[in-house]
Design a protein around this motif. Sequence first.
Motif, short mmCIF file in Angstrom:
data_model
loop_
_atom_site.label_atom_id
_atom_site.label_comp_id
_atom_site.label_asym_id
_atom_site.label_seq_id
_atom_site.Cartn_x
_atom_site.Cartn_y
_atom_site.Cartn_z
N GLY A 158 0.79 -1.23 0.00
CA GLY A 158 0.00 0.00 0.00
C GLY A 158 0.82 1.27 0.00
O GLY A 158 0.43 2.26 0.64
N VAL A 159 1.96 1.27 -0.71
CA VAL A 159 2.79 2.47 -0.80
C VAL A 159 3.05 2.77 -2.27
O VAL A 159 2.71 1.98 -3.16
CB VAL A 159 4.13 2.27 -0.05
CG1 VAL A 159 3.88 2.08 1.44
CG2 VAL A 159 4.91 1.08 -0.62
N ASP A 160 3.66 3.94 -2.56
CA ASP A 160 3.93 4.29 -3.94
C ASP A 160 5.32 3.81 -4.36
O ASP A 160 6.08 3.26 -3.56
CB ASP A 160 3.77 5.80 -4.16
CG ASP A 160 4.71 6.64 -3.29
OD1 ASP A 160 5.65 6.07 -2.70
OD2 ASP A 160 4.49 7.85 -3.20
N LEU A 161 5.66 4.03 -5.63
CA LEU A 161 6.91 3.52 -6.18
C LEU A 161 8.15 4.12 -5.51
O LEU A 161 9.08 3.37 -5.17
CB LEU A 161 6.95 3.76 -7.70
CG LEU A 161 8.01 3.00 -8.49
CD1 LEU A 161 7.83 1.49 -8.34
CD2 LEU A 161 7.95 3.39 -9.96
N PRO A 162 8.21 5.44 -5.29
CA PRO A 162 9.39 5.97 -4.57
C PRO A 162 9.57 5.37 -3.19
O PRO A 162 10.69 5.15 -2.74
CB PRO A 162 9.10 7.48 -4.51
CG PRO A 162 8.25 7.74 -5.71
CD PRO A 162 7.37 6.52 -5.83
N ALA A 174 6.28 -10.35 7.67
CA ALA A 174 6.11 -8.93 8.02
C ALA A 174 4.71 -8.46 7.62
O ALA A 174 4.34 -8.56 6.45
CB ALA A 174 7.17 -8.09 7.34
N PRO A 175 3.92 -7.91 8.55
CA PRO A 175 2.52 -7.58 8.24
C PRO A 175 2.32 -6.24 7.54
O PRO A 175 1.26 -6.02 6.95
CB PRO A 175 1.87 -7.56 9.63
CG PRO A 175 2.97 -7.15 10.55
CD PRO A 175 4.22 -7.76 9.98
N ASP A 176 3.30 -5.32 7.62
CA ASP A 176 3.10 -4.00 7.04
C ASP A 176 4.43 -3.44 6.53
O ASP A 176 5.49 -4.06 6.68
CB ASP A 176 2.47 -3.04 8.07
CG ASP A 176 3.23 -3.01 9.38
OD1 ASP A 176 4.48 -3.02 9.36
OD2 ASP A 176 2.58 -2.97 10.44
N PHE A 177 4.36 -2.25 5.95
CA PHE A 177 5.54 -1.65 5.33
C PHE A 177 6.64 -1.37 6.34
O PHE A 177 7.82 -1.65 6.09
CB PHE A 177 5.13 -0.35 4.62
CG PHE A 177 6.27 0.35 3.93
CD1 PHE A 177 6.84 -0.16 2.77
CD2 PHE A 177 6.78 1.54 4.45
CE1 PHE A 177 7.89 0.49 2.14
CE2 PHE A 177 7.83 2.19 3.82
CZ PHE A 177 8.38 1.66 2.66
#
Length: 421
Positions: A75-79, A129-132
């Motif tokens: 759920g994050v962007d490319l950068p 790992a559950p999240d970023f």
Amino acid sequence: MPNNAADEPSSTSPSTSSSAPPSASSASSSASRSGPLGHRAILPGILALALGGFAIGTTEFAIMGLLPEAVADLGVDLPAGGILISAYALGVVIGAPLLAAGMARIDRRTSALWLMALFVIGHAASLFAPDFTTMLVARFISGLPHGAYFSAAALAAAHLAGPARRGQAIAWVMAGLSVANLIGVPLATWLGQNSGWRWMFIVTGLFGAATMAAVAWLVPRVPAPPGASVRGELTALRSPALWRAIVVGIIGFAGMFALYTYIAPVFTDVGGMAPQLVPVIMALYGVGMVVGTLVGGALSDRSARRTLQWMLAIVAVALACFSLTAQWWILSLVPLLAAAMAASALVPSLQVLLVDAAPQAPQLSGALNHSALNLANAMGAWVGAAVIQAGLGLQVPAGAGAALAGVGLLLSLILLRSRKS
């Protein structure tokens, strides 16, 4: 460094150790007289050490081919995905000197086993790992043993091969990383695209476990030099020649990562290539890495400094050509292959320069090679992200990478000009 590695005084070579037991010393001496590295007495051990490089190379580069899938899942962007890659690189930068210096007095085989165990643990953490944020921490842990493992493995391989062919022995260990880009990375990328990107962590974790078994079985003991200590290893940090080589390696190699971090979206979004062909591109890059690493190792035994400089020049030209041809993905394969070969040839030459700059601390100086290369990884990813966020387009990071390689070449001509190698 002399032009011919065979003429080097043994005191400057990381491959000799007067503390080795008679059997290990005899094996090293025999290897020195026996001819090519394919000699049956030493090849299995070197290949076992190279398997660890294969595992490390798979995890370091497969994430780049799976970046679109990773950012979608997290759920994050490319950068931000580029920062995920930088977290692993930061782990290498920090872990390489700390773990290498801390293991200065430990047998090289034992060091390799412990470091690969930490590598496996990091990948288990990444898998679940559950999240970023948690993934960033897990990737950082996975990167910690990277540089120290290569240092221990390279020193063990150089000991087995003898001083006359230490550059080739180091290259064979590094070739494991290159072969990963030919086999492991395409396999992990294909599996990740079809079964979920986290399968990459399962594959690389299994490679790490296999390395532990192979090293324990096939690699003989390679004791640390007599008098080795953490304090002794830290004396390497006082060498100006060491820091000059590190600066050149960081800036010059960062150019390649400005492109490679975003290689999948460049080929698909700019070049119009089908996403299913990304594993093929990774395999082609792997071909270039294998060839470049082995050629670079042989050339480094002649002149590490000149090899470094020529390869930086080729990387700069190849990346500039890639930036100009990125919209035609088939045409851009040629400069990509050239850049892969030249960038990989840099690795053994930089390793030799660093160890020669501080021969009294081979474990730390060898590990700093990977700190330098992964600082380059982080710098390249950051430069690429900055270019993309500035709205300049996905093909421009390669041009920025060409500029970085050019600066690295200029610095090498200035900072390394006093070396005789």
